[in-house]
Design a protein around this motif. Structure first.
Motif, PDB file in Angstrom:
ATOM      1  N   GLY A 365      10.175  13.510  -8.026  1.00 42.59           N
ATOM      2  CA  GLY A 365       9.968  12.253  -7.318  1.00 42.59           C
ATOM      3  C   GLY A 365       8.597  11.655  -7.599  1.00 42.59           C
ATOM      4  O   GLY A 365       7.847  12.124  -8.463  1.00 42.59           O
ATOM      5  N   GLN A 366       8.276  10.601  -6.845  1.00 43.22           N
ATOM      6  CA  GLN A 366       6.979   9.943  -6.945  1.00 43.22           C
ATOM      7  C   GLN A 366       6.374   9.839  -5.552  1.00 43.22           C
ATOM      8  O   GLN A 366       7.092   9.729  -4.560  1.00 43.22           O
ATOM      9  N   ILE A 367       5.049   9.842  -5.493  1.00 42.89           N
ATOM     10  CA  ILE A 367       4.370   9.726  -4.203  1.00 42.89           C
ATOM     11  C   ILE A 367       4.410   8.275  -3.738  1.00 42.89           C
ATOM     12  O   ILE A 367       4.027   7.360  -4.481  1.00 42.89           O
ATOM     13  N   VAL A 368       4.879   8.061  -2.519  1.00 39.36           N
ATOM     14  CA  VAL A 368       4.936   6.722  -1.929  1.00 39.36           C
ATOM     15  C   VAL A 368       3.610   6.460  -1.211  1.00 39.36           C
ATOM     16  O   VAL A 368       3.264   7.147  -0.250  1.00 39.36           O
ATOM     17  N   LEU A 369       2.866   5.454  -1.692  1.00 38.41           N
ATOM     18  CA  LEU A 369       1.584   5.102  -1.084  1.00 38.41           C
ATOM     19  C   LEU A 369       1.707   3.877  -0.188  1.00 38.41           C
ATOM     20  O   LEU A 369       0.830   3.613   0.629  1.00 38.41           O
ATOM     21  N   SER A 370       2.785   3.125  -0.365  1.00 40.49           N
ATOM     22  CA  SER A 370       3.027   1.944   0.465  1.00 40.49           C
ATOM     23  C   SER A 370       4.529   1.816   0.685  1.00 40.49           C
ATOM     24  O   SER A 370       5.324   2.032  -0.241  1.00 40.49           O
ATOM     25  N   LEU A 371       4.914   1.459   1.904  1.00 42.74           N
ATOM     26  CA  LEU A 371       6.339   1.343   2.210  1.00 42.74           C
ATOM     27  C   LEU A 371       7.000   0.183   1.475  1.00 42.74           C
ATOM     28  O   LEU A 371       8.221   0.112   1.404  1.00 42.74           O
ATOM     29  N   SER A 372       6.198  -0.704   0.922  1.00 40.21           N
ATOM     30  CA  SER A 372       6.775  -1.783   0.119  1.00 40.21           C
ATOM     31  C   SER A 372       7.326  -1.267  -1.208  1.00 40.21           C
ATOM     32  O   SER A 372       8.069  -1.984  -1.891  1.00 40.21           O
ATOM     33  N   ASP A 373       6.949  -0.034  -1.563  1.00 39.32           N
ATOM     34  CA  ASP A 373       7.426   0.554  -2.823  1.00 39.32           C
ATOM     35  C   ASP A 373       8.709   1.356  -2.636  1.00 39.32           C
ATOM     36  O   ASP A 373       9.166   1.994  -3.586  1.00 39.32           O
ATOM     37  N   LEU A 374       9.269   1.363  -1.444  1.00 38.29           N
ATOM     38  CA  LEU A 374      10.452   2.187  -1.192  1.00 38.29           C
ATOM     39  C   LEU A 374      11.634   1.729  -2.053  1.00 38.29           C
ATOM     40  O   LEU A 374      11.988   0.548  -2.071  1.00 38.29           O
TER      41      LEU A 374
END
Length: 582
Positions: A365-374
């Motif tokens: 996976g990838q690290i989510v730093l902002s919920l806009s990137d979901l």
């Protein structure tokens, strides 16, 4: 009357000694033959301490600290040299060199100490017969260079080690797995109980195969998490194709065992936070206060609702049987946890930074730093996720197993044992085993073990190199060859075999052109290739180089001086003419 040259030299030496003692009354001086005897005695004493630990039949040592609770049971040479208090300067220098050997190659500490001691013992005999140390060191250098050149041809290449881009799959082939398991077994067999060795060797090889990405990419051992757990027995230690986190869920209604999971790895805040700058909110009535609290709660609920919507999106239709797991580096407040629990989501909060990096490699996976990137593309995947609380542990002592990751490039070695002594012993052995397998893959070759390398080098030096060498340097080469036999001799002695008979039978086989090592159970020659006993090329090469350099330096020491001042710390500056004056 004309003074004899030797008497004249001795008189000059005594004059220099007395002059130094006049300048520094606190100085202590050991010179000439006494200096060599002191160095040889220190090397011999240190090698005698470690010699009983060499090989699978070696014994253990119990190290006791300042209190009876500070105990360590080990036969690892590096641990012994680091934990022992060594007062003798020469012995401390040898110990420092041997620990450098472990830092470079991960193994060979005990062998280096034994070879240094044997080289100095051989040198002391030759110097006592009138050979100058400078001539002897030149012979040692010639012998070392010949040994390093011989190792290039003596090493056996690993199978299917090529520049093929499909090498990552070849490393996991049955033939390659067998070779790597034999290499790991050789190292672990010298440090662990024999019943535990096969299981841990298999776990070490699986861990290396998991993080292997190709021949042109370096192996990063930090991708392997070594987790220790004081539970159950040592035989319950195992390899985990995924990650083991030392914390669990914080909500009683959350699921504790999930299958076929989407993994969301995030670093977002899901709790109330204080402002980074000083800010004040004023209100005049209770209704205004409730509105402030409600607006903040609404902000958090909206963030949680975005994650819930993503879960509903990916776990629907054909994927309705799948589960959803959140592993967040920051905090999650109780109301948010309750919202996730109602949706059947397992949420872990305050994960460690090192675990976040490994989770990305393990789950893909990838690290989510902002919920806009979901989006579904940033999610990882794991075959199962379990939260386990071991019997007898506290309620907070939970462990989360993220296992069966299909494309894992990071993994965990879970080491268990009934006490800290056992766990630390396994942990030290596993670290050496990982370095050994890593060295074999990077060298793309191995050498036969069980003393076969030293026996072959001894035969090569005596029958080829020494016969081609003219002059006094031949004596140094012969002394070097005899010193190398300390390894098979020590292996035979630790196995309870007759050393003299064993060495003679091994040398007879080598004389016939066979590559043989010592069978510790019978004391007879055996083929290491048939039994599967392999050593690292770089460990042997580095050990020979370091041992020779250190032995030569100690041989050329003609005075050991303690001048009554700490070197490099305080004291007057010799360049300052007013230093020490008041």
């Amino acid at each position: 009357v004309v003074d004899h040259p030797i008497a004249k030299s001795r008189k000059q030496h005594l004059t220099m000694t007395s002059a130094l003692q006049e300048l520094s009354p606190n100085s202590e001086i050991v010179h000439s033959q006494q200096a060599l005897a002191v160095n040889c005695a220190a090397a011999s004493g240190l090698s005698q301490v470690l010699s009983s630990n060499l090989g699978p039949k070696g014994t253990l040592k119990l190290l006791v600290g300042g209190t009876l609770t500070q105990l360590k049971l080990t036969k690892d040479g590096l641990t012994l040299l680091k934990e022992m208090q060594i007062q003798h300067p020469t012995a401390a220098l040898i110990a420092r060199t041997a620990t450098a050997q472990d830092e470079v190659t991960g193994d060979g500490t005990t062998s280096t100490v034994l070879v240094v001691g044997a080289l100095l013992e051989q040198a002391q005999r030759q110097v006592a017969e009138g050979l100058h140390p400078r001539v002897l060191t030149k012979g040692y250098d010639l012998a070392r260079d010949a040994c390093l050149e011989f190792l290039k041809d003596f090493a056996q290449p690993l199978p299917i080690m090529s520049e093929d881009p499909e090498i990552s799959s070849n490393v996991k082939s049955l033939e390659m797995t067998n070779y790597l398991t034999q290499v790991a077994t050789t190292t672990l067999g010298t440090k662990l109980d024999q019943e535990l060795v096969p299981k841990m060797a298999s776990a070490v090889v699986q861990a290396i195969q998991t993080i292997w990405t190709g021949p042109k990419e370096p192996l990063d051992l930090t991708r392997i998490e070594i987790m220790t757990l004081q539970q159950q027995q040592a035989h319950d230690s195992r390899f985990v194709q995924g990650l083991v986190l030392d914390h669990g869920n914080r909500h009683p209604d959350m699921p504790t065992e999930l299958k076929d999971c989407f993994i969301m790895i995030s670093n977002v805040s899901l709790e109330y936070e204080q402002a980074e700058t000083q800010a004040n909110f004023t209100y005049q009535t209770a209704e205004q206060r409730e509105k402030l609290v409600e607006s903040e709660r609404t902000w958090l609920d909206e963030r949680c609702r975005q994650i819930v919507n993503l879960k509903r999106q990916v776990c629907s239709g054909d994927n309705s049987h799948k589960s959803f797991v959140i592993i967040n580096q920051k905090g999650v407040d109780p109301l948010s946890l309750d919202m996730f629990a109602k949706e059947g989501i397992l949420c872990l909060r305050r994960a460690k930074r090192r675990n976040m990096d490994r989770l990305v490699l393990a789950t893909g996976g990838q690290i989510v730093l902002s919920l806009s990137d979901l989006s579904p593309e940033i999610l990882g995947h794991a075959g199962s996720v379990r939260v386990v609380s071991f019997e007898g542990s506290d309620d907070d002592a939970k462990y989360t197993f993220v296992e069966d990751c299909p494309a894992a490039q990071s993994c965990t070695l879970l080491l268990q044992g009934p006490n800290n002594l056992t766990i630390h012993q396994i942990q030290d052995a596993v670290k050496d085993g990982l370095r050994t397998v890593k060295n074999a893959l990077e060298d793309k070759s191995v050498v036969p073990g069980a003393g076969a390398v030293e026996l072959a080098l001894h035969h090569h030096l005596m029958e080829t190199v020494a016969k081609k060498t003219k002059g006094k340097h031949k004596v140094g080469i012969q002394a070097y060859a005899n010193a190398l036999l300390v390894i098979p001799k020590t292996l035979a002695a630790n196995a309870g075999q007759d050393v003299q008979d064993t060495i003679l039978s091994l040398q007879d086989e080598v004389q016939d052109g066979n590559v043989v090592g010592l069978d510790l159970d019978t004391g007879l020659p055996m083929s290491p290739a048939d039994v599967g006993v392999w050593d690292n090329v770089r460990v042997k090469r580095q050990s020979l180089y370091l041992a020779t350099v250190l032995a030569n330096q100690l041989l050329l020491v003609d005075e050991v001086m303690r001048a009554g001042k700490q070197m490099g710390k305080g004291g007057p500056n010799p360049a300052d003419p007013t230093a020490g004056m008041e």
